[in-house]
Scaffold this motif. Structure first.
Motif, PDB file in Angstrom:
ATOM      1  N   SER A  41      35.289   3.928  58.535  1.00  0.00           N
ATOM      2  CA  SER A  41      35.500   2.989  57.429  1.00  0.00           C
ATOM      3  C   SER A  41      34.955   3.548  56.116  1.00  0.00           C
ATOM      4  O   SER A  41      35.540   3.334  55.056  1.00  0.00           O
ATOM      5  CB  SER A  41      34.846   1.644  57.745  1.00  0.00           C
ATOM      6  N   LEU A  42      33.845   4.275  56.168  1.00  0.00           N
ATOM      7  CA  LEU A  42      33.290   4.866  54.946  1.00  0.00           C
ATOM      8  C   LEU A  42      34.134   6.035  54.459  1.00  0.00           C
ATOM      9  O   LEU A  42      34.209   6.304  53.259  1.00  0.00           O
ATOM     10  CB  LEU A  42      31.847   5.314  55.164  1.00  0.00           C
ATOM     11  N   LEU A  43      34.778   6.738  55.390  1.00  0.00           N
ATOM     12  CA  LEU A  43      35.655   7.847  55.017  1.00  0.00           C
ATOM     13  C   LEU A  43      37.064   7.371  54.684  1.00  0.00           C
ATOM     14  O   LEU A  43      37.881   8.134  54.168  1.00  0.00           O
ATOM     15  CB  LEU A  43      35.706   8.889  56.141  1.00  0.00           C
ATOM     16  N   GLY A  44      37.362   6.105  55.010  1.00  0.00           N
ATOM     17  CA  GLY A  44      38.674   5.556  54.701  1.00  0.00           C
ATOM     18  C   GLY A  44      39.771   5.991  55.653  1.00  0.00           C
ATOM     19  O   GLY A  44      40.942   6.085  55.273  1.00  0.00           O
ATOM     20  N   ILE A  45      39.401   6.260  56.912  1.00  0.00           N
ATOM     21  CA  ILE A  45      40.391   6.658  57.917  1.00  0.00           C
ATOM     22  C   ILE A  45      40.355   5.683  59.092  1.00  0.00           C
ATOM     23  O   ILE A  45      39.553   4.759  59.107  1.00  0.00           O
ATOM     24  CB  ILE A  45      40.153   8.099  58.410  1.00  0.00           C
ATOM     25  N   LEU A  46      41.256   5.894  60.047  1.00  0.00           N
ATOM     26  CA  LEU A  46      41.434   4.983  61.184  1.00  0.00           C
ATOM     27  C   LEU A  46      41.725   3.567  60.690  1.00  0.00           C
ATOM     28  O   LEU A  46      41.222   2.589  61.230  1.00  0.00           O
ATOM     29  CB  LEU A  46      40.220   4.989  62.129  1.00  0.00           C
ATOM     30  N   GLN A  47      42.543   3.491  59.653  1.00  0.00           N
ATOM     31  CA  GLN A  47      42.909   2.200  59.073  1.00  0.00           C
ATOM     32  C   GLN A  47      44.212   1.652  59.667  1.00  0.00           C
ATOM     33  O   GLN A  47      44.610   0.527  59.366  1.00  0.00           O
ATOM     34  CB  GLN A  47      43.082   2.338  57.560  1.00  0.00           C
ATOM     35  N   SER A  48      44.879   2.455  60.497  1.00  0.00           N
ATOM     36  CA  SER A  48      46.142   2.047  61.104  1.00  0.00           C
ATOM     37  C   SER A  48      45.930   1.563  62.523  1.00  0.00           C
ATOM     38  O   SER A  48      44.875   1.788  63.130  1.00  0.00           O
ATOM     39  CB  SER A  48      47.135   3.216  61.100  1.00  0.00           C
ATOM     40  N   ASP A  49      46.941   0.917  63.056  1.00  0.00           N
ATOM     41  CA  ASP A  49      46.913   0.542  64.463  1.00  0.00           C
ATOM     42  C   ASP A  49      47.105   1.809  65.300  1.00  0.00           C
ATOM     43  O   ASP A  49      48.053   2.568  65.068  1.00  0.00           O
ATOM     44  CB  ASP A  49      48.036  -0.451  64.764  1.00  0.00           C
ATOM     45  N   PRO A  50      46.214   2.082  66.257  1.00  0.00           N
ATOM     46  CA  PRO A  50      46.308   3.340  67.008  1.00  0.00           C
ATOM     47  C   PRO A  50      47.626   3.492  67.758  1.00  0.00           C
ATOM     48  O   PRO A  50      48.139   4.617  67.890  1.00  0.00           O
ATOM     49  CB  PRO A  50      45.109   3.283  67.961  1.00  0.00           C
ATOM     50  N   SER A  51      48.182   2.396  68.237  1.00  0.00           N
ATOM     51  CA  SER A  51      49.467   2.486  68.947  1.00  0.00           C
ATOM     52  C   SER A  51      50.567   2.953  68.008  1.00  0.00           C
ATOM     53  O   SER A  51      51.409   3.788  68.380  1.00  0.00           O
ATOM     54  CB  SER A  51      49.833   1.124  69.535  1.00  0.00           C
ATOM     55  N   ASN A  52      50.566   2.431  66.773  1.00  0.00           N
ATOM     56  CA  ASN A  52      51.571   2.846  65.797  1.00  0.00           C
ATOM     57  C   ASN A  52      51.379   4.293  65.384  1.00  0.00           C
ATOM     58  O   ASN A  52      52.343   5.035  65.190  1.00  0.00           O
ATOM     59  CB  ASN A  52      51.513   1.941  64.565  1.00  0.00           C
ATOM     60  N   TRP A  53      50.106   4.697  65.216  1.00  0.00           N
ATOM     61  CA  TRP A  53      49.832   6.087  64.821  1.00  0.00           C
ATOM     62  C   TRP A  53      50.333   7.058  65.876  1.00  0.00           C
ATOM     63  O   TRP A  53      50.991   8.052  65.555  1.00  0.00           O
ATOM     64  CB  TRP A  53      48.339   6.279  64.601  1.00  0.00           C
ATOM     65  N   LEU A  54      50.043   6.775  67.119  1.00  0.00           N
ATOM     66  CA  LEU A  54      50.384   7.689  68.200  1.00  0.00           C
ATOM     67  C   LEU A  54      51.850   7.604  68.592  1.00  0.00           C
ATOM     68  O   LEU A  54      52.346   8.460  69.332  1.00  0.00           O
ATOM     69  CB  LEU A  54      49.504   7.412  69.411  1.00  0.00           C
TER      70      LEU A  54
END
Length: 473
Positions: free
Chosen positions: A400-413
């Motif tokens: 969250s501090l780096l501003g990543i993993l903001q998407s749904d993991p299922s959609n990303w993969l």
């Protein structure tokens, strides 16, 4: 327990203060409300990777500050009156407002793709013309500025602290000024606060006639109006240190702030380094200006963001395909772990990992924080079930501090899963045939192959090292 930890974090936060030329402990003027201003883009064209780096760096800083302090106000402006904008509008034969509104919207959309949060306040220069006129009038009244031939100029010798931010001596100040030495200047270093406009140029009525503000005037007026003086941190790209930020200090300290105390305008100054492309400076002449919109066709915004954070913000960043691909690989691994932990509840009492705190609170050392993410990817295979909640919490706090993993993991993969439905051998064969066609200058066939690949949902990215492909999102 949480509040105690946050106090410790606040005490350990260090930033490199350009004005002092060293790393310092950050002490806010008011611990209950931190105020930060960063210079935004001039909106006459699409945002490039250099614009994106500034936005991502200061967005990350704001995230870190918000982790530590109860209230943070972040202001980043839009320059919507400038000679480059006037030239662009004239070339396209459209109203200036059409140009600025279009590219302001595009800039905000592009930055949103990079998980850049919208500033709390995004002032536009044209909305603060009365404040700029008041500032200029005050400088004239105090004999720090003068009117000549429809221009109003700041008289640099009237401010003895001029040059302290950029560490430039008298000769360097004159040589580095962006304004040509005009015959009506009292001193070669003097810079324009207001200039006349002709009937075809945008302008406003003022005590000095119909005209428009100089570029430097806007940020002094807007920062004071939106944040008050002094405020905590002023930031921007390194190229703004001189003359833009130097001139801001002079204007504000000779007006509302304290002429004897440069810190009475902004308490800390932070500047991010330049972006090069494959070792070369970006320029129109080299044709190597990378636009965010073009990059986003090949890479997800989080990939671009992580790549921009892979180098320390004060250092130069050489953009190349390799760092983008490395960032994509790391994000794929992180999202895979995130998906596997989807049924695991986070630990509400988990604090930011010490390694990440020590990295980010040491002058925003994002490469070190990214190294921590690489480490926990390796550690993940050995964690036990009773450690998963803490592990997931650390992963998400850091992300969250780096501003990543903001998407749904299922959609990303899903993109990687979709690759199984593509005949990769056929794609590679067509790419090879296209390369041969280009070598023998059969461009019609090369275009036909590109169209065929496009119909398959394949995007081709050409570079000096060959062609790479990915699927449309």
């Amino acid at each position: 327990m949480k509040s105690l930890n946050m106090v410790l974090i606040v005490q350990s936060l260090k930033i490199y203060n350009t004005f002092e030329g060293k790393k310092e402990n950050f002490t806010p003027l008011d611990k209950s409300h931190v105020k930060i201003y960063a210079c935004g883009p001039t909106v006459y064209n699409y945002a490039h990777i250099g614009n994106a780096r500034m936005a991502v760096v200061f967005d990350t800083l704001v995230r870190v500050l918000r982790y530590s302090y109860p209230k943070v106000t972040y202001v980043s402006n839009i320059t919507d009156i400038d000679d480059k904008i006037i030239d662009a509008a004239k070339e396209l034969n459209v109203p200036i407002g059409d140009i600025t509104q279009k590219y302001t919207n595009i800039y905000n959309e592009d930055m949103s793709k990079l998980s850049v949060l919208h500033p709390d306040i995004q002032p536009k220069a044209t909305e603060y013309i009365p404040e700029m006129i008041d500032l200029i009038s005050d400088l004239i009244a105090k004999e720090h500025a003068y009117e000549k031939e429809g221009h109003v100029l700041f008289h640099v010798p009237s401010y003895l602290n001029y040059g302290l931010l950029s560490k430039r001596n008298r000769e360097e100040q004159i040589a580095g000024s962006r304004i040509d030495v005009a015959p009506f200047k009292k001193d070669p270093a003097d810079f324009v606060l207001w200039k006349p406009s002709n009937a075809e140029q945008p302008g406003w009525d003022s005590p000095w006639g119909f005209g428009r503000p100089g570029w430097h005037t806007e940020c002094s007026a807007m920062s004071e109006k939106t944040l008050g003086l002094p405020f905590d941190i002023h930031g921007g790209g390194r190229d703004l240190t001189f003359p833009h930020h130097e001139n801001e200090i002079a204007q504000s300290c000779c007006s509302t702030a304290d002429i004897n105390n440069p810190n009475s305008y902004a308490n800390y100054w932070m500047h991010n380094g330049f972006v090069t492309v494959d070792g070369e400076k970006m320029s129109k002449s080299l044709g190597n200006i990378i636009l965010v919109k073009d990059l986003a066709e090949s890479f997800d915004g989080e990939v671009i963001r992580l790549a921009l954070l892979s180098s320390h913000y004060r250092q130069g960043l050489d953009w190349n395909e390799q760092i983008a691909h490395q960032s994509k690989k790391l994000l794929d691994k992180l999202y895979k772990i995130y998906l596997e932990l989807s049924d695991v509840k986070t630990d509400p009492n988990q604090n930011l990992p010490d390694e990440v705190r020590d990295s980010l609170f040491d002058d925003l050392n994002t490469p070190s924080a990214i190294a921590y993410l690489n480490k926990i990817v390796k550690d993940y295979k050995n964690i036990k079930d009773d450690q998963k909640s803490s592990f997931k919490s650390k992963l998400l706090l850091t992300s969250s501090l780096l501003g990543i993993l903001q998407s749904d993991p299922s959609n990303w993969l899903k993109l990687d899963n979709d690759l199984s439905g593509i005949d990769s051998k056929k794609v590679e064969k067509l790419i090879a045939e296209r390369m041969i066609a280009k070598e023998v200058k059969d461009f019609e066939k090369a275009d036909q192959i590109r169209d065929e690949l496009d119909a398959m949902g394949v995007i081709i990215k050409d570079s000096s090292s060959g062609s790479e492909w990915t699927l449309k999102k």
